[in-house]
Write a protein that holds these residues in place. Structure first.
Motif, mmCIF file in Angstrom:
data_model
loop_
_atom_site.group_PDB
_atom_site.id
_atom_site.type_symbol
_atom_site.label_atom_id
_atom_site.label_comp_id
_atom_site.label_asym_id
_atom_site.label_seq_id
_atom_site.Cartn_x
_atom_site.Cartn_y
_atom_site.Cartn_z
ATOM 1 N N ASP A 178 38.994 29.502 -36.124
ATOM 2 C CA ASP A 178 39.744 28.733 -37.110
ATOM 3 C C ASP A 178 39.541 27.249 -36.825
ATOM 4 O O ASP A 178 39.529 26.821 -35.664
ATOM 5 N N VAL A 180 40.958 23.416 -37.788
ATOM 6 C CA VAL A 180 42.085 22.655 -38.340
ATOM 7 C C VAL A 180 41.739 21.177 -38.274
ATOM 8 O O VAL A 180 41.287 20.674 -37.245
ATOM 9 N N ARG A 200 51.752 22.492 -38.794
ATOM 10 C CA ARG A 200 52.161 23.722 -39.485
ATOM 11 C C ARG A 200 50.988 24.692 -39.566
ATOM 12 O O ARG A 200 51.156 25.916 -39.374
ATOM 13 N N GLU A 201 49.804 24.167 -39.850
ATOM 14 C CA GLU A 201 48.623 25.025 -39.924
ATOM 15 C C GLU A 201 48.355 25.675 -38.569
ATOM 16 O O GLU A 201 48.005 26.863 -38.497
#
Length: 216
Positions: A178, A180, A200-201
């Motif tokens: 992932d 970000v 938040r992500e």
């Protein structure tokens, strides 16, 4: 014990936005999975990485050609192998990567060049091509930039950092990753709101990342 390798590619310590986000994420992971060991590699610390110079390159070619390594070459190759072993022994990875001149910081490229060796992190078949040997690992990469952000006009910069790093992870077999962003960090009308959005992500990734590492 399951382990996470945190690779810090910023030299800015408490002033680093990418490092602050990584530490926030890792604190949440530690709360979620307290049995997981977190190992931090600060790439800008003096002595964190060995030189991969003439001796190491000659040691690598000696292996390719089936020749014996000299004592100096064996030592250089052993130093490189120790860096790779730290990488290979981890079950998950967290990278914080500030953009430098549209790319990654040079010490992160040095680390990549050390650990990305045939038979270690990738294999090669004349018919099938390259194959990553680090499958089963999970990664979270946090990318920051001061001016560039996706969608800005060309005059505000280009991004060769995220595509390169995505490609490298895939090349070595880390396909569960992932990414970000917190960008831009300088030309941002509301940096706090952007930072909170990145947090938040990251928080949304904590549960899955922790579970993967714990079960690895």
């Amino acid at each position: 014990m399951p382990a996470i390798l945190h690779v810090n590619a910023s030299p800015r310590a408490a002033h680093s936005q990418s490092l602050a986000l990584a530490e926030t994420f890792l604190d949440a992971v530690a709360e979620h999975a307290p049995a997981v060991e977190i190992i931090t590699l600060d790439l800008f610390d003096r002595g964190a990485l060995p030189e991969f110079g003439i001796a190491a390159a000659q040691a690598k070619m000696a292996i390719f050609t089936g020749n014996d390594q000299t004592e100096e070459q064996r030592a250089a190759w052993a130093d490189a192998r120790a860096v790779f072993d730290q990488f290979a022994n981890a079950d998950g990875y967290v990278f914080n990567i500030p953009m430098w001149n549209a790319g990654i910081p040079y010490v992160l490229k040095q680390w990549i060049d050390i650990v990305t060796q045939p038979g270690w992190s990738f294999g090669f078949d004349p018919s099938a091509g390259y194959s990553g040997l680090m499958a089963g690992k999970k990664a979270v990469a946090i990318h920051t930039s001061g001016v560039f952000a996706p969608g800005v006009p060309p005059a505000f910069g280009s991004d060769f950092s995220v595509p390169f790093f995505e490609d490298w992870l895939s090349f070595v077999g880390v396909t569960d990753a992932d990414h970000v962003r917190f960008a831009p960090t300088v030309l941002n009308q509301d940096p706090e709101q952007a930072r909170r959005a990145a947090e938040r992500e990251l928080r949304a990734l904590v549960g899955d990342f922790s579970a993967h590492v714990t079960l690895a």
